[in-house]
Design a protein around this motif. Structure first.
Motif, PDB file in Angstrom:
ATOM      1  N   GLU A  30       0.834  -1.201   0.000  1.00 34.74           N
ATOM      2  CA  GLU A  30       0.000   0.000   0.000  1.00 34.74           C
ATOM      3  C   GLU A  30       0.869   1.252   0.000  1.00 34.74           C
ATOM      4  N   TYR A  31       1.944   1.225   0.761  1.00 33.25           N
ATOM      5  CA  TYR A  31       2.847   2.373   0.812  1.00 33.25           C
ATOM      6  C   TYR A  31       3.515   2.612  -0.541  1.00 33.25           C
ATOM      7  N   ASP A  34       0.440   3.665  -3.289  1.00 37.68           N
ATOM      8  CA  ASP A  34      -0.611   4.650  -3.050  1.00 37.68           C
ATOM      9  C   ASP A  34      -0.431   5.912  -3.893  1.00 37.68           C
TER      10      ASP A  34
END
Length: 88
Positions: A30-31, A34
């Protein structure tokens, strides 16, 4: 046969280390993703699939076109019959 495909009454419980590793992986991905748009993610997916396909095709071609393999060096070793000594 029916007991093999019977629906499970209780849910499967995963190991806590597996769940922890899975959660860390989700946070990391996700990091990293994103900031990317959906289009960029799709392009990266196609690029990854294309590169992996090329890599595997290259490996298959390199293995099939090997001219100095062990088979070509010593063909007598393949046709040699080994006997098994059975003790009675």
């Amino acid at each position: 046969m029916k007991p093999l495909i019977k629906k499970r009454e209780e849910p499967f419980i995963y190991n806590k280390y597996y769940l922890s590793a899975q959660e860390k992986w989700v946070r990391k991905m996700e990091y990293l993703t994103d900031r990317l748009s959906r289009r960029a993610l799709i392009y990266l997916l196609f690029l990854y699939a294309f590169l992996q396909g090329g890599y595997f095709l290259y490996n298959i071609y390199a293995e099939c076109s090997q001219k100095n393999s062990e088979i070509n060096k010593n063909p007598v070793a393949i046709s040699k019959i080994k006997t098994i000594n059975f003790k009675k």
